[in-house]
Design an enzyme around this catalytic site. Structure first.
Site, PDB file in Angstrom:
ATOM      1  N   SER A   1       0.838  -1.211   0.000  1.00  0.00           N
ATOM      2  CA  SER A   1       0.000   0.000   0.000  1.00  0.00           C
ATOM      3  C   SER A   1       0.869   1.257   0.000  1.00  0.00           C
ATOM      4  CB  SER A   1      -0.990  -0.001   1.167  1.00  0.00           C
ATOM      5  OG  SER A   1      -0.345   0.114   2.401  1.00  0.00           O
TER       6      SER A   1
ATOM      7  N   HIS B   1      10.295   2.363   8.593  1.00  0.00           N
ATOM      8  CA  HIS B   1      10.085   1.386   9.661  1.00  0.00           C
ATOM      9  C   HIS B   1       8.887   1.854  10.497  1.00  0.00           C
ATOM     10  CE1 HIS B   1      11.153  -1.850  12.338  1.00  0.00           C
ATOM     11  NE2 HIS B   1      10.881  -1.030  13.340  1.00  0.00           N
TER      12      HIS B   1
HETATM   13  C1  GRF Z   1       4.739  -0.650   6.606  1.00  0.00           C
HETATM   14  O1  GRF Z   1       4.165  -0.522   7.868  1.00  0.00           O
HETATM   15  C2  GRF Z   1       6.194  -0.288   6.631  1.00  0.00           C
HETATM   16  O2  GRF Z   1       6.522   0.623   7.621  1.00  0.00           O
HETATM   17  C3  GRF Z   1       6.866  -1.587   6.937  1.00  0.00           C
HETATM   18  O3  GRF Z   1       6.091  -2.566   6.289  1.00  0.00           O
HETATM   19  C4  GRF Z   1       4.760  -2.104   6.151  1.00  0.00           C
HETATM   20  C5  GRF Z   1       4.387  -2.259   4.699  1.00  0.00           C
HETATM   21  O4  GRF Z   1       3.029  -2.013   4.494  1.00  0.00           O
HETATM   22  N1  GRF Z   1       8.257  -1.542   6.600  1.00  0.00           N
HETATM   23  P1  GRF Z   1       2.459  -1.966   3.016  1.00  0.00           P
HETATM   24  O5  GRF Z   1       2.868  -3.274   2.336  1.00  0.00           O
HETATM   25  O6  GRF Z   1       3.053  -0.794   2.338  1.00  0.00           O
HETATM   26  O7  GRF Z   1       0.980  -1.867   3.173  1.00  0.00           O
END
Ligand code: GRF
Length: 195
Positions: free
Chosen positions: A20, A110
């Protein structure tokens, strides 16, 4: 006449899961004349990010561990086609051979306030559950350069959000995602354009 002297900066987004953030970044830069997302790269052929890339007409590559760690072709693709690498939910450690070719040009997000809740195994729900278990009053996001260790590169940006008594790992994840959507593209833009 003023002639703008800049080269289009090209981004590759690495993601292992839903993507996302990847989608949000792609949409953010879709009309930019200075920054272009050229590809989505994933280690997971079931990742939802592949569907997102297809729908957004962004090319994608699926790679395995040996391509990632050893293939000259894979590295040459990055060197030739990409200026910045963005990690958006990418779970593998970046090998030295890639880090050496992209000094201060690989950026990760992160979902916590590093140095707390970082390191190997600290991803997704694990992070948010640890925040709840430790009764933290706040959590947030950290955007940082990537080095050879998980979550240890120089911090570029942090933003916090309150954790309430009735929060669960799901509601915390939702709050953190909102921060990610709001700030990650802008921070990438300001790093690349050195604003
Ligand atoms: C996010 O919360 C990011 O901080 C972490 O992994 C998650 C990925 O979420 N590194 P998405 O796949 O972008 O929805």
């Amino acid at each position: 006449m003023i002639v703008k002297n800049y080269k289009l900066k090209k981004i590759a987004i690495f993601a292992s899961g839903s993507g996302s953030n990847a989608e949000n970044i792609i949409r953010y830069f879709s009309d930019s004349t200075e920054i272009k997302v050229v590809s989505v790269l994933t280690n997971n052929h079931n990742a939802k990010v592949i569907e997102r890339a297809k729908n957004l007409n962004i090319s994608y590559k699926i790679f395995n561990k040996s391509e990632f760690n050893e293939s000259v072709e894979f590295l040459n693709y990055l060197i030739k086609e990409v200026d910045y690498i963005i990690l958006a939910g990418f779970l593998w450690l970046i090998p030295t051979r890639i880090i050496e070719k992209f000094p201060q040009k690989i950026i990760n997000i992160h979902p916590a306030l590093l140095p707390k809740y970082g390191g190997k195994g600290m991803f997704g729900t694990n992070v948010h559950q640890a925040v709840i278990d430790n009764k933290e009053k706040e959590t947030g996001i950290t955007i940082h350069y990537v080095n050879e260790h998980y979550d240890e590169g120089t911090i570029i940006f942090q933003k916090s959000v309150k954790v309430e008594l009735n929060d669960t790992s799901e509601t915390v994840a939702e709050k953190v995602h909102q921060l990610e959507y709001e700030y990650f593209p802008e921070v990438i833009e300001s790093v690349i354009l050195k604003k």
